[in-house]
Design a protein around this motif. Structure first.
Motif: not given
Length: 593
Positions: A236-237, A242-244, A250-259, A414-418
């Motif tokens: 489902l993910l 949207n893959e996490l 830093e990669e996590l935070a920048q991915g959240v910023n973009r999404k 996923s980023y959407d969950d966050i």
């Protein structure tokens, strides 16, 4: 509510949405933003700002303007189980138009897959809704199934003459326009998530929807019950972008910023929101340039980050570290109860925690699915894991870190969950930061304990005793100032002799304010809370006792007085109490310095 037909119902919903400032009133604007101004509506129809358009009505149902082949906001009036009811919520037509063109069917398959993913990731958001299937028979009539709990749409139904409906069915006599509009507002996140993530080039592997080989009937039924809810699977993910699987924080935070920016999440506008809440006076470091991102590179630590400017605020927080020996992502909101660079004072943090407790008490359902824990100074081990609860005074030691949110394995989210969790916590952030006043930054000691109406002052002065806590003193002063401001206002309107402060009842109670006019009485109960819902909860019981306890004289009006304006949900709540129980309840706000 008792509409004669679907047109009357839809027209009134359009009017109420605009009058009461529901977000759904801007649906056509939202559609343009989601679709980059390419709405794909019929060229022979003029643009509209309404949710529903006259030409889209059938005999007993309507869908939003332009929503024929979208995830559609839907209305229907018909008999269910022998009773006339209104069905309201969202629907997906599994056979778009009347075409066998595979290119047309691809977006439907995409919507179904996105719907299933969102439902699995945020199942708790749909706990109060039902899901049904409307199936077209050979004679053209659509027959609704019974209601099931929300579940994944079986893929083998794609292309069939089936409409899947998510929402509620209610008798008009127990339903209000606010009930419908509130649900529409809540479902907007689902609409945005699906419609924004459509991509024409996406292909769909039919295997991703294949049912078990022995499943003959894809529709749920009494003989074919739904499986129990389960956690999101890795399948489902697998959503584009949207893959996490972050390498570092830093990669996590920048991915959240973009999404956040591409996904239409409210928290993407956090820096604008901060400017609004703080009247453009953001206490960020002067050597740093402004940013529109949630997280800024200069704020990254080895394994955690908080939102830009959030050092001393209720901070949106991310961490990537080991918890109980397993790598997990921590996401949610946090307080750091500590003095240091950029910190305002411990007193201001105590005030924030007090407002946190107040909001939690008034809105417990807003935190469903989250956990609260704390980490003592120098410790990274979460303690006190529990459902969200008020933060007690005894835990307020310098260096303690408080967190509300989740800890999850990266492969399970996923980023959407966050970002959905951040959006869920955004009203809490606004409530806390908006209600801070200069008094909250003074050196006077404060308390996080909630005020209780038994401790409110009933004297005409603002004097207090040394034994009482500063928080109780502050609450009493606010209560008395609000009462006195309102008393002066009422005296100017009705005459000083017709306004009575702290009038005693025959049962030994004291009513904050009573107005007597033309042989009628109005009772006022003052509550010094910033959250209107908490004011209503605390005051209504007292007002009912004053008015209806044995031997009491029934007043004409019962008025709850709070610090803030009543929002649309509060108005709907009072409207329901008045309509169903004939209670003369009202709400009034009084602002004091």
């Amino acid at each position: 509510m008792n509409p004669d037909n679907i047109k009357e119902l839809a027209r009134k919903i359009d009017v109420k949405a605009k009058e009461r400032n529901y977000v759904i009133a801007d649906l056509q604007k939202i559609r343009r933003e989601v679709k980059d101004n390419d709405l794909g509506d019929r060229p022979d129809q003029k643009p509209t700002s309404d949710i529903f358009r006259l030409s889209d009505f059938d005999n007993d149902f309507a869908f939003h303007c332009g929503g024929r082949n979208e995830l559609q906001f839907n209305l229907k009036i018909r008999e269910y189980d022998g009773e006339r009811k209104i069905r309201y919520g969202m629907a997906i037509r599994l056979q778009p138009g009347r075409s066998d063109n595979l290119d047309i069917k691809k977006p439907v398959r995409r919507r179904v897959k996105l719907f299933n993913h969102y439902l699995e990731a945020h199942r708790e958001e749909f706990s109060g809704l039902g899901m049904s299937y409307s199936i077209r028979k050979d004679d053209g009539e659509k027959v609704p199934s019974r209601l099931f709990r929300p579940h994944k749409i079986p893929g083998q139904l794609l292309g069939e003459e089936v409409t899947v409906v998510l929402g509620k069915r209610e008798k008009p006599s127990v339903l209000t326009y606010d009930d419908i509009l509130t649900l529409y507002d809540e479902l907007l996140l689902l609409y945005k998530y699906i419609e924004r993530n459509l991509e024409p080039e996406d292909s769909f592997d039919s295997d991703s929807f294949s049912p078990p080989a022995d499943q003959k009937n894809p529709l749920p039924s009494d003989k074919n019950p739904l499986p129990s809810p389960k956690q999101p699977s890795s399948e489902l993910l697998e959503q584009p972008g949207n893959e996490l699987n972050p390498v570092n924080i830093e990669e996590l935070a920048q991915g959240v910023n973009r999404k956040a920016g591409t996904g239409g999440y409210a928290v993407a506008d956090l820096q604008d929101i901060r400017m609004d809440e703080k009247d453009n006076d953001l206490p960020d470091r002067p050597d740093q340039k402004p940013t529109s991102d949630i997280f800024r590179a200069s704020d990254f630590s080895d394994d955690f980050v908080f939102h830009c400017g959030g050092r001393s605020e209720l901070q949106f927080n991310l961490a990537l570290r080991r918890f109980d020996g397993v790598w997990k992502v921590r996401y949610g909101a946090a307080f750091l109860y500590k003095l240091g660079r950029g910190m305002e004072s411990l007193v201001s943090m105590r005030s924030r925690i007090r407002y946190f407790n107040e909001y939690l008490r008034a809105n417990p359902e807003a935190f469903t699915g989250l956990k609260l824990w704390y980490e003592p100074k120098g410790s990274r081990k979460p303690r006190g894991d529990s459902p969200p609860r008020e933060i007690p005074e005894q835990l307020l030691e310098e260096g303690t870190f408080f967190f509300i949110g989740r800890r999850s394995n990266p492969s399970e989210i996923s980023y959407d969950d966050i970002l959905t969790t951040f959006d869920k916590l955004l009203p809490l952030y606004k409530y806390i930061e908006r209600n801070l006043s200069p008094e909250d930054f003074s050196k006077q000691e404060d308390s996080t304990q909630a005020p209780n109406e038994e401790h409110l002052s009933t004297s005409d002065t603002y004097e207090t005793t040394a034994e009482r806590t500063a928080a109780t003193v502050s609450v009493e002063r606010t209560h008395d100032r609000m009462r006195d401001v309102l008393a002066k206002r009422l005296a100017s309107e009705h005459g000083r002799g017709n306004v009575h402060v702290e009038r005693s009842t025959q049962h030994g109670k004291s009513i904050d304010l009573v107005v007597q006019t033309d042989g009628r009485e109005w009772f006022y109960e003052v509550k010094p809370f910033s959250e209107p819902r908490l004011c209503l909860r605390k005051a209504i019981g007292q007002l009912l006792e004053y008015a209806y306890w044995s031997g009491s004289e029934t007043p004409e009006r019962l008025i709850v007085v709070g610090k803030s304006e009543l929002d649309s949900r509060g108005e709907a709540y009072l409207s329901t109490l008045k309509e169903r129980f004939s209670l003369p309840l009202e709400y009034q706000s009084v602002q004091v310095g």
